[in-house]
Design a protein around this motif. Sequence first.
Motif, PDB file in Angstrom:
ATOM      1  N   ARG A  65       6.712 -12.622   5.475  1.00 53.57           N
ATOM      2  CA  ARG A  65       6.998 -13.313   6.731  1.00 53.57           C
ATOM      3  C   ARG A  65       8.472 -13.175   7.130  1.00 53.57           C
ATOM      4  O   ARG A  65       8.803 -13.109   8.305  1.00 53.57           O
ATOM      5  CB  ARG A  65       6.622 -14.791   6.622  1.00 53.57           C
ATOM      6  CG  ARG A  65       5.145 -15.022   6.309  1.00 53.57           C
ATOM      7  CD  ARG A  65       4.840 -16.507   6.123  1.00 53.57           C
ATOM      8  NE  ARG A  65       4.953 -17.236   7.369  1.00 53.57           N
ATOM      9  CZ  ARG A  65       3.998 -17.329   8.297  1.00 53.57           C
ATOM     10  NH1 ARG A  65       2.830 -16.722   8.094  1.00 53.57           N
ATOM     11  NH2 ARG A  65       4.181 -18.010   9.405  1.00 53.57           N
ATOM     12  N   LEU A  66       9.351 -13.117   6.108  1.00 51.57           N
ATOM     13  CA  LEU A  66      10.786 -13.093   6.381  1.00 51.57           C
ATOM     14  C   LEU A  66      11.384 -11.690   6.418  1.00 51.57           C
ATOM     15  O   LEU A  66      12.480 -11.494   6.933  1.00 51.57           O
ATOM     16  CB  LEU A  66      11.522 -13.926   5.321  1.00 51.57           C
ATOM     17  CG  LEU A  66      11.182 -15.420   5.308  1.00 51.57           C
ATOM     18  CD1 LEU A  66      11.862 -16.109   4.133  1.00 51.57           C
ATOM     19  CD2 LEU A  66      11.598 -16.080   6.619  1.00 51.57           C
ATOM     20  N   GLY A  67      10.688 -10.721   5.883  1.00 52.14           N
ATOM     21  CA  GLY A  67      11.211  -9.349   5.831  1.00 52.14           C
ATOM     22  C   GLY A  67      12.169  -9.164   4.675  1.00 52.14           C
ATOM     23  O   GLY A  67      13.250  -8.573   4.834  1.00 52.14           O
ATOM     24  N   ILE A  68      11.776  -9.643   3.499  1.00 49.79           N
ATOM     25  CA  ILE A  68      12.641  -9.562   2.317  1.00 49.79           C
ATOM     26  C   ILE A  68      12.480  -8.221   1.615  1.00 49.79           C
ATOM     27  O   ILE A  68      11.373  -7.718   1.439  1.00 49.79           O
ATOM     28  CB  ILE A  68      12.324 -10.735   1.357  1.00 49.79           C
ATOM     29  CG1 ILE A  68      12.835 -12.042   1.984  1.00 49.79           C
ATOM     30  CG2 ILE A  68      12.934 -10.519  -0.019  1.00 49.79           C
ATOM     31  CD1 ILE A  68      12.487 -13.291   1.198  1.00 49.79           C
ATOM     32  N   TYR A  69      13.619  -7.662   1.190  1.00 50.20           N
ATOM     33  CA  TYR A  69      13.662  -6.368   0.492  1.00 50.20           C
ATOM     34  C   TYR A  69      13.414  -6.569  -0.999  1.00 50.20           C
ATOM     35  O   TYR A  69      12.552  -5.925  -1.597  1.00 50.20           O
ATOM     36  CB  TYR A  69      15.019  -5.728   0.771  1.00 50.20           C
ATOM     37  CG  TYR A  69      15.305  -4.407   0.100  1.00 50.20           C
ATOM     38  CD1 TYR A  69      14.298  -3.597  -0.409  1.00 50.20           C
ATOM     39  CD2 TYR A  69      16.626  -3.955   0.014  1.00 50.20           C
ATOM     40  CE1 TYR A  69      14.585  -2.382  -1.004  1.00 50.20           C
ATOM     41  CE2 TYR A  69      16.921  -2.739  -0.576  1.00 50.20           C
ATOM     42  CZ  TYR A  69      15.907  -1.955  -1.090  1.00 50.20           C
ATOM     43  OH  TYR A  69      16.201  -0.759  -1.675  1.00 50.20           O
ATOM     44  N   TYR A  70      14.206  -7.459  -1.622  1.00 49.11           N
ATOM     45  CA  TYR A  70      13.988  -7.799  -3.032  1.00 49.11           C
ATOM     46  C   TYR A  70      14.663  -9.129  -3.345  1.00 49.11           C
ATOM     47  O   TYR A  70      15.498  -9.633  -2.576  1.00 49.11           O
ATOM     48  CB  TYR A  70      14.498  -6.699  -3.986  1.00 49.11           C
ATOM     49  CG  TYR A  70      15.960  -6.364  -3.864  1.00 49.11           C
ATOM     50  CD1 TYR A  70      16.933  -7.132  -4.522  1.00 49.11           C
ATOM     51  CD2 TYR A  70      16.394  -5.254  -3.127  1.00 49.11           C
ATOM     52  CE1 TYR A  70      18.282  -6.805  -4.420  1.00 49.11           C
ATOM     53  CE2 TYR A  70      17.729  -4.935  -3.018  1.00 49.11           C
ATOM     54  CZ  TYR A  70      18.666  -5.712  -3.668  1.00 49.11           C
ATOM     55  OH  TYR A  70      20.004  -5.402  -3.559  1.00 49.11           O
ATOM     56  N   VAL A  71      14.273  -9.709  -4.479  1.00 51.04           N
ATOM     57  CA  VAL A  71      14.831 -10.973  -4.969  1.00 51.04           C
ATOM     58  C   VAL A  71      15.231 -10.773  -6.420  1.00 51.04           C
ATOM     59  O   VAL A  71      14.481 -10.137  -7.188  1.00 51.04           O
ATOM     60  CB  VAL A  71      13.796 -12.124  -4.869  1.00 51.04           C
ATOM     61  CG1 VAL A  71      14.352 -13.425  -5.474  1.00 51.04           C
ATOM     62  CG2 VAL A  71      13.378 -12.347  -3.423  1.00 51.04           C
ATOM     63  N   ILE A  72      16.402 -11.308  -6.815  1.00 50.16           N
ATOM     64  CA  ILE A  72      16.832 -11.256  -8.221  1.00 50.16           C
ATOM     65  C   ILE A  72      17.077 -12.684  -8.715  1.00 50.16           C
ATOM     66  O   ILE A  72      17.732 -13.478  -8.026  1.00 50.16           O
ATOM     67  CB  ILE A  72      18.128 -10.443  -8.419  1.00 50.16           C
ATOM     68  CG1 ILE A  72      18.033  -9.095  -7.725  1.00 50.16           C
ATOM     69  CG2 ILE A  72      18.417 -10.247  -9.908  1.00 50.16           C
ATOM     70  CD1 ILE A  72      19.327  -8.281  -7.767  1.00 50.16           C
TER      71      ILE A  72
END
Length: 345
Positions: free
Chosen positions: A308-315
């Motif tokens: 929904r937010l257009g996230i590339y990656y999370v660490i």
Amino acid sequence: MTVRPRRWLTLALAPLVAASIFAAPAAPASADPDDSSSSSAQPDEKGDEIESNSTLNEVLESSNRKFVQAKAAVAKSTTTQKKLAIQINLAEAKRDSLVPEVNAIAAQQYRTGHLGAASFLLGSQGSDDFLAKAVSLEEINTLHDRKLRELNAAIDDVTAKKAALDAEVKQQQTNLVAMKKQKDAADKALSLVGGESLTGGFVDAVSKQAAPAPRNSEGGFSAEKCTVKDPTTSGCITARTLHMYQEVKKAGFNRFVGCHRNGGPFEHPKGRACDWSLQKSGFSVAHNADMKNYGNDLMAFLVRNADRLGIYYVIWYAQIWFPATGWHAYHGASNHKDHVHVSML
């Protein structure tokens, strides 16, 4: 001599009744994408609905309990089905053995009473012959009635057992669906947040739903430039990063955060990344349950709303998550145990 009256009409109907039995039912990570170093300065007793304050541990416990319960029900149902199948075979054998007997008696009835009971008896050659014929008719009718009752009872028994088997099969299918549903729920809950090894199970089982970021005409996320003022620094961020920032804040994550940072090859200088601290100011490695749980819940919110937010990656906590590949071990300059990093498309 007085002869007990009978319902002689059953004689003519006998072959039809015998034949009707055949109408009975049939048997049914590579290089560090964020090279900065840190320094000190979201299935129960109510059903499958997950309460907003449930933790992953609680969801897993409930799912596993329901899985075991459904599995036991499937095993019990399988045993019951086997017993019913044996009972059906026995009932059908009894029914099949009665068919020839009933047909034979019906045929004899028909032949003996073809001229009618009265004329049959009046044709007797004397009182002894009359008595013998009367007794013969009575015995044939009594035997026929008893065999018909046995046959009808056998047919009813087969029908009832087949209905019970059908119901058991239907219930087993329901139990199997429930068992798969609980397993899938547990697997999904674990995979979304990197498993219990990442969170220890202490993470919100559900997250608030973020408002979707604008997409292009093809339904994707076009590249954006760093044109919006960063509310956390004197730098700039993209419109999509600002939207993410606002949605995270709206979800209740209000501790220290820094987004734009000069220098480096990754997303911070492009205005496409933010670091969410675990405390109100500065950064410090999680050293209590409150900090760790805050990071867990923030990470879960980002992962669950990534599309929904257009996230590339999370660490987070030495693990990196990409939408296409899920969670993997992360070996960057920072182990990200003091903040949650999010990069945007």
